[in-house]
Each structure stands twice: as structure tokens, then as C-alpha cells.
Motif scaffolding. Structure first.
Motif, short mmCIF file in Angstrom:
data_model
loop_
_atom_site.label_atom_id
_atom_site.label_comp_id
_atom_site.label_asym_id
_atom_site.label_seq_id
_atom_site.Cartn_x
_atom_site.Cartn_y
_atom_site.Cartn_z
N GLY A 176 0.82 -1.20 0.00
CA GLY A 176 0.00 0.00 0.00
C GLY A 176 0.86 1.25 0.00
O GLY A 176 2.08 1.18 0.00
N THR A 177 0.20 2.40 0.01
CA THR A 177 0.90 3.68 0.02
C THR A 177 1.16 4.09 1.46
O THR A 177 0.25 4.08 2.29
CB THR A 177 0.06 4.74 -0.71
OG1 THR A 177 -0.20 4.29 -2.03
CG2 THR A 177 0.79 6.07 -0.77
N VAL A 178 2.39 4.45 1.74
CA VAL A 178 2.81 4.83 3.10
C VAL A 178 3.74 6.04 3.03
O VAL A 178 4.27 6.38 1.97
CB VAL A 178 3.54 3.67 3.82
CG1 VAL A 178 2.61 2.47 3.96
CG2 VAL A 178 4.80 3.27 3.10
N LYS A 179 3.94 6.68 4.17
CA LYS A 179 4.93 7.76 4.26
C LYS A 179 6.24 7.24 4.80
O LYS A 179 7.31 7.71 4.45
CB LYS A 179 4.40 8.88 5.15
CG LYS A 179 3.27 9.65 4.51
CD LYS A 179 2.89 10.83 5.35
CE LYS A 179 1.75 11.56 4.67
NZ LYS A 179 1.37 12.76 5.38
N THR A 180 6.17 6.27 5.70
CA THR A 180 7.35 5.64 6.27
C THR A 180 6.95 4.26 6.76
O THR A 180 5.76 3.95 6.86
CB THR A 180 7.95 6.50 7.41
OG1 THR A 180 9.21 5.95 7.81
CG2 THR A 180 7.01 6.58 8.60
N PHE A 181 7.93 3.42 7.08
CA PHE A 181 7.62 2.09 7.60
C PHE A 181 8.78 1.58 8.44
O PHE A 181 9.89 2.08 8.35
CB PHE A 181 7.29 1.11 6.47
CG PHE A 181 8.48 0.68 5.64
CD1 PHE A 181 9.10 -0.54 5.89
CD2 PHE A 181 8.95 1.47 4.61
CE1 PHE A 181 10.18 -0.94 5.13
CE2 PHE A 181 10.03 1.07 3.85
CZ PHE A 181 10.65 -0.13 4.11
N TRP A 182 8.50 0.58 9.26
CA TRP A 182 9.53 -0.12 10.00
C TRP A 182 9.10 -1.58 10.09
O TRP A 182 7.93 -1.91 9.90
CB TRP A 182 9.75 0.48 11.40
CG TRP A 182 8.59 0.31 12.33
CD1 TRP A 182 8.40 -0.68 13.26
CD2 TRP A 182 7.44 1.16 12.43
NE1 TRP A 182 7.22 -0.51 13.92
CE2 TRP A 182 6.61 0.62 13.43
CE3 TRP A 182 7.02 2.31 11.77
CZ2 TRP A 182 5.40 1.19 13.78
CZ3 TRP A 182 5.82 2.88 12.12
CH2 TRP A 182 5.02 2.32 13.12
N VAL A 183 10.05 -2.46 10.32
CA VAL A 183 9.78 -3.88 10.40
C VAL A 183 10.21 -4.34 11.78
O VAL A 183 11.29 -4.02 12.24
CB VAL A 183 10.55 -4.65 9.29
CG1 VAL A 183 10.28 -6.14 9.40
CG2 VAL A 183 10.17 -4.13 7.92
N ASN A 184 9.34 -5.09 12.42
CA ASN A 184 9.61 -5.55 13.79
C ASN A 184 9.79 -7.03 13.83
O ASN A 184 9.12 -7.80 13.29
CB ASN A 184 8.47 -5.13 14.70
CG ASN A 184 8.75 -5.42 16.14
OD1 ASN A 184 9.83 -5.81 16.52
ND2 ASN A 184 7.75 -5.21 16.95
#
Length: 70
Positions: free
Chosen positions: A62-70
């Protein structure tokens, strides 16, 4: 790495490159992460994708501004 406007991934120096996506000028690879054999990356329009480290099973998250993976 990005070459000629296309982002590629290599798991090691000797492995084959995997083409991820077309990138706009000025885009960098800082928004590309490898986690548990899955590559997560964003294109220049903010769409988040995932695929296997071998470049298979491409998914548009999807469209995001930022992300992180946990």
C-alpha cells in the motif's frame, strides 16, 4: 543499489541481482530493508512492496509515508 533508474537487490557480492522496481531520479535505497528473507522497499510514489530475497512473490502492500519492520 540503483542503476539507470532501476533499484536492484543482491544478498551477497557473488549472488545474482534481483530487479525490484523503477525508481525516480533522486530516490535512494535507505527505504529498503531485508527482514527474515523478505525485502521491503518503497518506490518514489510512496508505495510499499515486499518480495522474497530471490525476487519472487512481489506484493504491493500500500501507500505509506514511512515504515519499520519488527
Amino acid at each position: 543499489y540503483i542503476s539507470d533508474g532501476v533499484q536492484y537487490y543482491r544478498s551477497s557480492y557473488s549472488s545474482a541481482e534481483v530487479k525490484l522496481t523503477e525508481m525516480a531520479a533522486g530516490t535512494d535505497t535507505s527505504l529498503t530493508l531485508l527482514h527474515r528473507g523478505i525485502v521491503y522497499f518503497m518506490d518514489s510514489e510512496g508505495k510499499l512492496y515486499s518480495c522474497s530475497a530471490k525476487g519472487t512473490d512481489l506484493n504491493t502492500i500500500g501507500t505509506v509515508k514511512t515504515f519499520w519492520v519488527n
